[in-house]
Structure formats: C-alpha cells, structure tokens
Design a protein around this motif. Sequence first.
Motif, PDB file in Angstrom:
ATOM      1  N   THR A  13       0.845  -1.191   0.000  1.00  0.00           N
ATOM      2  CA  THR A  13       0.000   0.000   0.000  1.00  0.00           C
ATOM      3  C   THR A  13       0.884   1.245   0.000  1.00  0.00           C
ATOM      4  O   THR A  13       1.994   1.225   0.539  1.00  0.00           O
ATOM      5  N   LEU A  14       0.395   2.292  -0.612  1.00  0.00           N
ATOM      6  CA  LEU A  14       1.044   3.592  -0.609  1.00  0.00           C
ATOM      7  C   LEU A  14      -0.035   4.653  -0.503  1.00  0.00           C
ATOM      8  O   LEU A  14      -1.198   4.405  -0.837  1.00  0.00           O
ATOM      9  N   PRO A  15       0.300   5.868  -0.026  1.00  0.00           N
ATOM     10  CA  PRO A  15      -0.685   6.959  -0.020  1.00  0.00           C
ATOM     11  C   PRO A  15      -1.259   7.173  -1.416  1.00  0.00           C
ATOM     12  O   PRO A  15      -0.607   6.865  -2.428  1.00  0.00           O
ATOM     13  N   GLU A  16      -2.466   7.708  -1.487  1.00  0.00           N
ATOM     14  CA  GLU A  16      -3.157   7.866  -2.768  1.00  0.00           C
ATOM     15  C   GLU A  16      -2.381   8.729  -3.756  1.00  0.00           C
ATOM     16  O   GLU A  16      -2.513   8.565  -4.973  1.00  0.00           O
ATOM     17  N   ASP A  17      -1.577   9.659  -3.239  1.00  0.00           N
ATOM     18  CA  ASP A  17      -0.841  10.555  -4.141  1.00  0.00           C
ATOM     19  C   ASP A  17       0.522  10.000  -4.545  1.00  0.00           C
ATOM     20  O   ASP A  17       1.321  10.696  -5.171  1.00  0.00           O
ATOM     21  N   THR A  18       0.801   8.742  -4.206  1.00  0.00           N
ATOM     22  CA  THR A  18       2.115   8.152  -4.466  1.00  0.00           C
ATOM     23  C   THR A  18       2.008   7.003  -5.457  1.00  0.00           C
ATOM     24  O   THR A  18       1.246   6.061  -5.242  1.00  0.00           O
ATOM     25  N   VAL A  19       2.756   7.083  -6.540  1.00  0.00           N
ATOM     26  CA  VAL A  19       2.702   6.109  -7.632  1.00  0.00           C
ATOM     27  C   VAL A  19       3.837   5.101  -7.471  1.00  0.00           C
ATOM     28  O   VAL A  19       4.989   5.471  -7.214  1.00  0.00           O
ATOM     29  N   PHE A  20       3.517   3.832  -7.652  1.00  0.00           N
ATOM     30  CA  PHE A  20       4.491   2.740  -7.577  1.00  0.00           C
ATOM     31  C   PHE A  20       5.145   2.571  -8.946  1.00  0.00           C
ATOM     32  O   PHE A  20       4.475   2.295  -9.941  1.00  0.00           O
ATOM     33  N   TYR A  84       7.376  12.889 -17.315  1.00  0.00           N
ATOM     34  CA  TYR A  84       6.094  12.628 -16.661  1.00  0.00           C
ATOM     35  C   TYR A  84       6.093  13.171 -15.235  1.00  0.00           C
ATOM     36  O   TYR A  84       5.126  13.814 -14.807  1.00  0.00           O
ATOM     37  N   THR A  85       7.157  12.928 -14.475  1.00  0.00           N
ATOM     38  CA  THR A  85       7.204  13.419 -13.084  1.00  0.00           C
ATOM     39  C   THR A  85       7.194  14.940 -13.039  1.00  0.00           C
ATOM     40  O   THR A  85       6.594  15.540 -12.146  1.00  0.00           O
ATOM     41  N   LYS A  86       7.843  15.568 -14.009  1.00  0.00           N
ATOM     42  CA  LYS A  86       7.874  17.027 -14.055  1.00  0.00           C
ATOM     43  C   LYS A  86       6.498  17.596 -14.374  1.00  0.00           C
ATOM     44  O   LYS A  86       6.094  18.633 -13.835  1.00  0.00           O
ATOM     45  N   ASN A  87       5.756  16.904 -15.253  1.00  0.00           N
ATOM     46  CA  ASN A  87       4.440  17.382 -15.667  1.00  0.00           C
ATOM     47  C   ASN A  87       3.327  17.015 -14.696  1.00  0.00           C
ATOM     48  O   ASN A  87       2.193  17.493 -14.851  1.00  0.00           O
ATOM     49  N   HIS A  88       3.627  16.168 -13.726  1.00  0.00           N
ATOM     50  CA  HIS A  88       2.637  15.758 -12.714  1.00  0.00           C
ATOM     51  C   HIS A  88       3.242  15.964 -11.328  1.00  0.00           C
ATOM     52  O   HIS A  88       3.489  15.009 -10.581  1.00  0.00           O
ATOM     53  N   PRO A  89       3.502  17.222 -10.963  1.00  0.00           N
ATOM     54  CA  PRO A  89       4.245  17.521  -9.738  1.00  0.00           C
ATOM     55  C   PRO A  89       3.465  17.273  -8.450  1.00  0.00           C
ATOM     56  O   PRO A  89       4.070  17.235  -7.372  1.00  0.00           O
ATOM     57  N   LYS A  90       2.145  17.106  -8.525  1.00  0.00           N
ATOM     58  CA  LYS A  90       1.367  16.878  -7.299  1.00  0.00           C
ATOM     59  C   LYS A  90       1.498  15.445  -6.787  1.00  0.00           C
ATOM     60  O   LYS A  90       1.159  15.160  -5.630  1.00  0.00           O
ATOM     61  N   ASN A  91       1.963  14.554  -7.638  1.00  0.00           N
ATOM     62  CA  ASN A  91       2.170  13.168  -7.226  1.00  0.00           C
ATOM     63  C   ASN A  91       3.580  12.950  -6.696  1.00  0.00           C
ATOM     64  O   ASN A  91       4.509  13.698  -7.017  1.00  0.00           O
ATOM     65  N   LYS A  92       3.734  11.897  -5.902  1.00  0.00           N
ATOM     66  CA  LYS A  92       5.049  11.386  -5.541  1.00  0.00           C
ATOM     67  C   LYS A  92       5.228  10.050  -6.259  1.00  0.00           C
ATOM     68  O   LYS A  92       4.252   9.402  -6.633  1.00  0.00           O
ATOM     69  N   TYR A  93       6.488   9.649  -6.427  1.00  0.00           N
ATOM     70  CA  TYR A  93       6.775   8.449  -7.203  1.00  0.00           C
ATOM     71  C   TYR A  93       7.715   7.544  -6.414  1.00  0.00           C
ATOM     72  O   TYR A  93       8.873   7.905  -6.161  1.00  0.00           O
ATOM     73  N   ARG A 119      12.155  16.369  -7.722  1.00  0.00           N
ATOM     74  CA  ARG A 119      12.327  16.034  -6.297  1.00  0.00           C
ATOM     75  C   ARG A 119      11.166  15.224  -5.727  1.00  0.00           C
ATOM     76  O   ARG A 119      11.224  14.805  -4.574  1.00  0.00           O
ATOM     77  N   ASN A 120      10.119  14.992  -6.519  1.00  0.00           N
ATOM     78  CA  ASN A 120       8.982  14.228  -6.008  1.00  0.00           C
ATOM     79  C   ASN A 120       9.154  12.724  -6.196  1.00  0.00           C
ATOM     80  O   ASN A 120       8.224  11.954  -6.010  1.00  0.00           O
ATOM     81  N   VAL A 121      10.359  12.309  -6.557  1.00  0.00           N
ATOM     82  CA  VAL A 121      10.674  10.881  -6.697  1.00  0.00           C
ATOM     83  C   VAL A 121      11.318  10.373  -5.401  1.00  0.00           C
ATOM     84  O   VAL A 121      12.232  11.002  -4.865  1.00  0.00           O
ATOM     85  N   ILE A 122      10.828   9.234  -4.908  1.00  0.00           N
ATOM     86  CA  ILE A 122      11.380   8.583  -3.719  1.00  0.00           C
ATOM     87  C   ILE A 122      12.228   7.409  -4.205  1.00  0.00           C
ATOM     88  O   ILE A 122      11.710   6.436  -4.743  1.00  0.00           O
ATOM     89  N   PHE A 123      13.528   7.506  -4.020  1.00  0.00           N
ATOM     90  CA  PHE A 123      14.454   6.527  -4.575  1.00  0.00           C
ATOM     91  C   PHE A 123      14.665   5.326  -3.649  1.00  0.00           C
ATOM     92  O   PHE A 123      14.599   5.461  -2.425  1.00  0.00           O
TER      93      PHE A 123
END
Length: 260
Positions: A13-20, A84-93, A119-123
């Motif tokens: 599971t991840l928060p709704e705003d976080t993409v796997f 994609y991450t740049k164009n969808h900044p409200k999400n985390k990845y 910076r919205n990417v979680i490595f």
Amino acid sequence: MTYQYHDESIVKTLPEDTVFVFGSNLAGKHHGGAAATALAHFGALLGVGRGWSGQSFAIPTMNEHLQQMPLSQIQHYVDDFKIYTKNHPKNKYFLTAVGCGIAGYTVEEIAPMFKGISRNVIFPASFRPFVEKALPKLSQHFLQIMFRDEIIFSDNSDALIDVLALSENEKSLARIILHTQIYPTDSNGRDRVFEIADILHNLNGKVFDFDRKTEAPMLFGGVILALLELYGINEQDFADVWHGKREIAPPKAAHKAKRG
C-alpha cells in the motif's frame, strides 16, 4: 540535490498521491519481482508494459520477447519518466530498483540514468550514491576512522558520524554503508552469511583479528561487504587501502563489482 529514499522493503500500500514505479517488459507480462507487486496491489494492467496505469508506472527494461534491453533504450524510457514526473508535480513516485532484478543490470548501471529528476521521486536507498552526492575516494584515513567497534556497533551511528574528522562526502559514505542492509540477509532477502564469512577469512590477520566465537565479526563483515559492493572492489583492494598502499576512485556508472 537531496531526495527522499525508501529502504526497499516490499510494499503493498502507498498513499493515494504516491505512484508505484516498477521495471517492466514491453509485453506487459507482470509475473515477477516489483512488476508482480504492481499487478497485485497498484493497478498495473496485463498487456500494458509502459507508462501509467492505476497507481503504478511501468518503465520497460526488457523487450516484448522478455529479453534484456540495451541501456541506451532503457535511458529513453527513463527520460520519458522524467518528463512525466515534471508534468505531474502533485504526485510522488515510489521508484523501485528498475532493471536490477530479472533484467540483470547493476545499480551502478541504472541509477545514474535518474540523475536530475524531479524532487517528487522517492528513490531506493541503493541508488543514493549515484544520484546525489559524489562519493569520495576510498582512503586509509576514512577506513581507519570508520572501522572502529564504537562506530560499527553504535546505536546512534548518525550522531556519532557527525563529529568524526571526515569530509561531508565521507560522512555521507559512512551513513550509506552503515545503513545498507546486508547481514544476515540483504534488502532483496538474499542470505549473505557465507559471503561475509569468506570476507572475514580473507581479511583475518591481514587487516583485523576476528574472534569467530561471537556474532560481532559477522556484523562487522556485513559493513565491509556493503563497502566492497558499493565500490566494486575485493578484499585485497580493501587491505591495500587500509595499509595506505593506494586510494580507490569512486565507482562510475559502467563500473561492475569484481569481488573474489
């Protein structure tokens, strides 16, 4: 640039705003590794091997015949993901170690492709030295400060590292190797006990004198294994640096481990 990192544990599971984000094949056959997790828990679709679906994002690392892609082609798909991450900044990845499982590439080969991403990417933690601060040369000064019982076995190693006579990059390296999960298993669940025992055998009497009657040497050896794999070196290299015979340059993207 400073990013967030995760410990590479399996998540369901991840928060709704976080993409796997997972490594895939162009056939969209999500039958193993992170792809199977994406299919089971994050809305990945069979037959969709590229881009967004559900709460997931697929980065192809294998072709439609389930064969390894060239690194240059993978870079193309990583670049698409950057856009994609740049164009969808409200999400985390939540980025998994794409390409480093079934596809067969190393972290050293894949991780640098993601440098400069939003910076919205979680490595994954293993990517850290290749996307953030440059690693320092491996020196006798670092090893002989770092490999002390009070540091290796500290319950508060981060605070202790802060006061060590090391450069900022050396302190970053110290944190990376102390926080790398190795003993008794690594972050992929692989048993590393025999590899660590081999390291202790090869270094015993040359660098350290280990008391095999306790578990402490295995924990110590786990930290050494993390360092050897990070720099792509072997026990003799470690011993040479320890004795001041030479220094070792930090790993580069195409550098592969040569333990043995």
